[in-house]
Design a protein around this motif. Structure first.
Motif, PDB file in Angstrom:
ATOM      1  N   GLU A  99       4.893   4.172   8.653  1.00  0.00           N
ATOM      2  CA  GLU A  99       5.007   3.032   8.021  1.00  0.00           C
ATOM      3  C   GLU A  99       3.933   2.336   6.974  1.00  0.00           C
ATOM      4  O   GLU A  99       4.001   1.830   6.071  1.00  0.00           O
ATOM      5  CB  GLU A  99       5.452   1.994   9.127  1.00  0.00           C
ATOM      6  N   GLY A 100       2.859   2.738   7.535  1.00  0.00           N
ATOM      7  CA  GLY A 100       1.515   2.390   6.969  1.00  0.00           C
ATOM      8  C   GLY A 100       1.103   3.262   5.773  1.00  0.00           C
ATOM      9  O   GLY A 100       0.876   2.412   4.739  1.00  0.00           O
ATOM     10  N   ILE A 101       1.566   4.362   5.706  1.00  0.00           N
ATOM     11  CA  ILE A 101       1.239   5.174   4.713  1.00  0.00           C
ATOM     12  C   ILE A 101       2.160   4.666   3.242  1.00  0.00           C
ATOM     13  O   ILE A 101       2.110   4.680   2.209  1.00  0.00           O
ATOM     14  CB  ILE A 101       1.410   6.740   4.835  1.00  0.00           C
ATOM     15  N   LYS A 102       3.589   4.481   3.912  1.00  0.00           N
ATOM     16  CA  LYS A 102       4.550   4.057   3.176  1.00  0.00           C
ATOM     17  C   LYS A 102       4.087   2.659   2.226  1.00  0.00           C
ATOM     18  O   LYS A 102       4.253   2.375   1.274  1.00  0.00           O
ATOM     19  CB  LYS A 102       5.637   3.735   3.743  1.00  0.00           C
ATOM     20  N   GLY A 103       3.509   1.793   3.150  1.00  0.00           N
ATOM     21  CA  GLY A 103       3.100   0.680   2.710  1.00  0.00           C
ATOM     22  C   GLY A 103       1.911   0.597   1.505  1.00  0.00           C
ATOM     23  O   GLY A 103       2.010   0.137   0.499  1.00  0.00           O
ATOM     24  N   LEU A 104       1.045   1.699   1.939  1.00  0.00           N
ATOM     25  CA  LEU A 104      -0.102   1.806   0.930  1.00  0.00           C
ATOM     26  C   LEU A 104       0.498   2.406  -0.395  1.00  0.00           C
ATOM     27  O   LEU A 104       0.112   2.178  -1.349  1.00  0.00           O
ATOM     28  CB  LEU A 104      -0.939   3.178   1.641  1.00  0.00           C
ATOM     29  N   GLU A 105       1.666   3.151  -0.172  1.00  0.00           N
ATOM     30  CA  GLU A 105       2.201   3.913  -1.425  1.00  0.00           C
ATOM     31  C   GLU A 105       3.035   2.783  -2.281  1.00  0.00           C
ATOM     32  O   GLU A 105       2.677   2.771  -3.626  1.00  0.00           O
ATOM     33  CB  GLU A 105       3.463   5.154  -1.089  1.00  0.00           C
ATOM     34  N   GLU A 106       3.473   1.734  -1.719  1.00  0.00           N
ATOM     35  CA  GLU A 106       4.212   0.555  -2.173  1.00  0.00           C
ATOM     36  C   GLU A 106       2.915  -0.183  -2.930  1.00  0.00           C
ATOM     37  O   GLU A 106       3.319  -0.641  -4.205  1.00  0.00           O
ATOM     38  CB  GLU A 106       4.800  -0.164  -1.126  1.00  0.00           C
ATOM     39  N   ILE A 107       1.917  -0.344  -2.252  1.00  0.00           N
ATOM     40  CA  ILE A 107       0.989  -1.185  -3.050  1.00  0.00           C
ATOM     41  C   ILE A 107       0.234  -0.482  -4.086  1.00  0.00           C
ATOM     42  O   ILE A 107       0.230  -0.788  -5.227  1.00  0.00           O
ATOM     43  CB  ILE A 107      -0.429  -1.542  -1.873  1.00  0.00           C
ATOM     44  N   GLY A 108       0.123   0.786  -3.925  1.00  0.00           N
ATOM     45  CA  GLY A 108      -0.272   1.859  -5.001  1.00  0.00           C
ATOM     46  C   GLY A 108       0.474   1.645  -6.292  1.00  0.00           C
ATOM     47  O   GLY A 108      -0.167   1.504  -7.525  1.00  0.00           O
TER      48      GLY A 108
ATOM     49  N   SER B 159     -10.851  -7.052  -5.239  1.00  0.00           N
ATOM     50  CA  SER B 159     -10.669  -5.800  -4.842  1.00  0.00           C
ATOM     51  C   SER B 159      -9.601  -5.547  -3.755  1.00  0.00           C
ATOM     52  O   SER B 159      -9.240  -6.757  -2.972  1.00  0.00           O
ATOM     53  CB  SER B 159     -12.134  -5.420  -3.815  1.00  0.00           C
ATOM     54  N   VAL B 160      -8.897  -4.495  -3.706  1.00  0.00           N
ATOM     55  CA  VAL B 160      -7.924  -4.469  -2.661  1.00  0.00           C
ATOM     56  C   VAL B 160      -8.485  -3.359  -1.583  1.00  0.00           C
ATOM     57  O   VAL B 160      -8.748  -2.138  -2.109  1.00  0.00           O
ATOM     58  CB  VAL B 160      -6.621  -3.982  -2.980  1.00  0.00           C
ATOM     59  N   ILE B 161      -8.049  -3.584  -0.296  1.00  0.00           N
ATOM     60  CA  ILE B 161      -8.785  -2.737   0.560  1.00  0.00           C
ATOM     61  C   ILE B 161      -7.394  -2.683   1.684  1.00  0.00           C
ATOM     62  O   ILE B 161      -7.183  -3.835   2.115  1.00  0.00           O
ATOM     63  CB  ILE B 161     -10.167  -3.109   1.372  1.00  0.00           C
ATOM     64  N   ALA B 162      -6.913  -1.462   1.871  1.00  0.00           N
ATOM     65  CA  ALA B 162      -5.679  -1.276   2.983  1.00  0.00           C
ATOM     66  C   ALA B 162      -5.996  -0.226   3.775  1.00  0.00           C
ATOM     67  O   ALA B 162      -6.270   0.736   3.515  1.00  0.00           O
ATOM     68  CB  ALA B 162      -4.528  -1.576   2.110  1.00  0.00           C
ATOM     69  N   VAL B 163      -5.575  -0.211   5.083  1.00  0.00           N
ATOM     70  CA  VAL B 163      -5.629   0.921   5.810  1.00  0.00           C
ATOM     71  C   VAL B 163      -4.375   0.911   6.551  1.00  0.00           C
ATOM     72  O   VAL B 163      -3.822  -0.128   7.118  1.00  0.00           O
ATOM     73  CB  VAL B 163      -6.901   0.955   6.789  1.00  0.00           C
ATOM     74  N   PRO B 164      -3.635   2.220   6.852  1.00  0.00           N
ATOM     75  CA  PRO B 164      -2.813   2.292   7.927  1.00  0.00           C
ATOM     76  C   PRO B 164      -3.069   2.353   9.114  1.00  0.00           C
ATOM     77  O   PRO B 164      -4.289   2.869   9.489  1.00  0.00           O
ATOM     78  CB  PRO B 164      -2.169   3.775   7.491  1.00  0.00           C
ATOM     79  N   THR B 165      -2.261   2.045  10.159  1.00  0.00           N
ATOM     80  CA  THR B 165      -2.835   1.597  11.289  1.00  0.00           C
ATOM     81  C   THR B 165      -2.284   2.546  12.546  1.00  0.00           C
ATOM     82  O   THR B 165      -1.177   3.476  11.971  1.00  0.00           O
ATOM     83  CB  THR B 165      -2.775   0.347  11.864  1.00  0.00           C
ATOM     84  N   ILE B 166      -2.688   2.526  13.473  1.00  0.00           N
ATOM     85  CA  ILE B 166      -1.857   3.283  14.903  1.00  0.00           C
ATOM     86  C   ILE B 166      -0.973   2.450  15.230  1.00  0.00           C
ATOM     87  O   ILE B 166      -1.559   1.423  15.809  1.00  0.00           O
ATOM     88  CB  ILE B 166      -3.017   3.766  15.590  1.00  0.00           C
TER      89      ILE B 166
END
Ligand code: GLC
Length: 468
Positions: free
Chosen positions: A408-417, A437-444
């Protein structure tokens, strides 16, 4: 498009640095946590018990869904709140102003366990474990029951009746009464049945019922303000406005804190002040936070629900409704950008399901790469808390290390990308958007969390103070 496996590998390597990031937190000199600390009475409520309670009160579906104001005047309102949060899988905190409600909860909801509650209290405890040299907590009422909720650590301090700074767990201000909040937790996939209709809880979460005169009146210990005014900390974590209401002088109580905040900043401009918004029901108080507090702090922490709350207060009903209907990374990122622009707060961080996102000014004193390290440490600590149900020893903080980040986190990063026009974003988590600056991390993600309360507080504190 970067292959998902190499994205995961990138994050796996970055996550491996979490223990080293944590070790650096020992170099932090001081943190002050204000204003709210209370005792949480945590109960796990099964869908079955909820079904029975609703039946006992003879509440129809219509009664349950008829929520005119999100506050507690009768025990039925408590059931309304739990039912709403259970069915939507969301977290809310509602306020009761009548002591009778407190008595009812004590008798009818009971207690599975007592633990430290509220942003300042939870953050102070958790941060003390990292080895920060001095953690000073504000506590409005500190009798033995409240002191017992502080970890037994010498770097975790508060003030006794005479204003002496001491380990918080050793203090007893016997003439004060501890505030107890009820935390009703429920689990994903559990069901509740009303009028033959079955509702499934989509996400483990909790409903908080709060009767807390100290918080309603934002009682501030003068010893704390005198000390921190003269000895400003490196970081201040601020919260405790969420129980204020316009009818109960909430706006003037809120304004009373402005000079306190200004003094911290004046005496030590490098102090970083973070505000944790928390579930704030009163719209005027939310507006006052936006107008008076967000512009004078350096950083703000919010979850999905609080993002919508802020949008509502900013009168952006459309985006608020988009985020409610579809709390996707894309929608929430748009919301975050809107809030960032409107409030001019230098740094805003959102923690959502599977993903944390920070938007900050380019000249923010913490570099994006350090911020990313802090956010990764936060994700490890949060997963460890969810998995083990506790954070009380140093080793607990990284118990979840080694697990892979969620899809879900990776997908979110892709959407933001896509949104920020940066195809490599998912494999770096650092980018730019409209001059920020945008900083985002996928979580566990922990599928069956043992606890969730205080998670947002933990995430915000590690993200910021662990950003080194
Ligand atoms: C709010 C509640 C408190 C709870 C905390 C968790 O401050 O009042 O009871 O511990 O949120 O984040």
């Amino acid at each position: 498009m970067i292959h998902p496996d190499s994205i995961k590998k990138f994050w796996y390597r970055k996550y491996a640095d979490a223990p080293a990031t944590l070790a650096k937190m020992k170099n932090v000199g001081s943190l002050a946590a204000a204003f709210n600390a209370n005792v949480d009475s945590v109960v796990k409520m099964s869908g079955r018990t909820l079904t029975q309670m609703i039946a006992r009160f003879g509440l129809s579906l219509c009664d349950l869904q008829n929520i005119s104001v999100k506050s507690i005047r009768t025990p039925e309102d408590i059931l309304r709140g739990i039912f709403r949060c259970f069915c939507l899988g969301i977290a809310e905190e509602w306020i009761a102003e009548d002591v009778e409600i407190y008595r009812w909860m004590k008798q009818n909801l009971g207690t599975d366990k007592l633990q430290m509650g509220a942003q300042a209290g939870i953050i102070a405890n958790t941060m003390a474990i990292t080895g920060i040299r001095q953690v000073i907590t504000h506590v409005s009422a500190l009798p033995a029951l409240q002191a017992d909720q502080f970890l037994k650590r010498d770097n975790l301090l508060s003030f006794d009746e005479q204003g002496q700074l001491k380990p918080a767990h050793t203090i007893n201000r016997p003439n004060e009464e501890a505030s107890v909040h009820w935390i009703v937790e429920f689990s994903k996939n559990d069901t509740v049945t009303v009028e033959g209709q079955t509702f499934t809880c989509p996400k483990s979460n909790r409903f908080i019922a709060t009767y807390d005169p100290m918080l309603f009146n934002l009682v501030i210990d003068p010893h704390f303000t005198a000390y921190t005014g003269k000895n400003p900390a490196d970081y201040v974590i601020l919260s405790g406005y969420q129980a204020l209401t316009k009818q109960n002088r909430g706006l003037s109580l809120l304004k009373k804190t402005i000079p306190i905040i200004r003094q911290w900043k004046q005496n030590r401009p490098k102090t970083i002040i973070h505000l944790e918004i928390a579930s704030t029901q009163d719209l005027s108080v939310r507006r006052a936070l936006i107008r008076h507090i967000m512009p004078i702090v350096d950083s703000v922490g919010i979850n999905e629900r609080e993002t919508v709350d802020l949008l509502e207060a900013m009168k952006d009903a459309r985006l608020a409704s988009d985020c409610t209907k579809n709390p996707s990374a894309k929608n929430l990122f748009r919301a975050l950008a809107k809030i960032k622009q409107k409030t001019a707060c230098p740094r805003i961080q959102l923690h959502m399901y599977g993903l944390y996102i920070t938007l900050q000014n380019r000249n923010f004193p913490i570099a994006p790469s350090a911020n990313r390290r802090g956010m990764i440490l936060a994700a490890v600590a949060a997963a460890s808390k969810a998995e083990t149900g506790r954070l009380s020893e140093y080793e607990d903080l990284t118990a979840a290390l080694g697990q892979t980040v969620c899809n879900e986190g990776i997908k979110g990063l892709e959407e933001i990308g896509l949104l920020i026009g940066d195809p490599g974003f998912a494999a770096s988590g650092i980018g730019n958007f409209e001059g920020f600056s945008v900083i985002a991390v996928p979580t566990i993600i922990v599928e069956q969390p043992k606890t969730l309360v205080g998670m947002g507080d933990t995430i915000s504190a590690f993200s910021l103070i662990g950003a080194r």
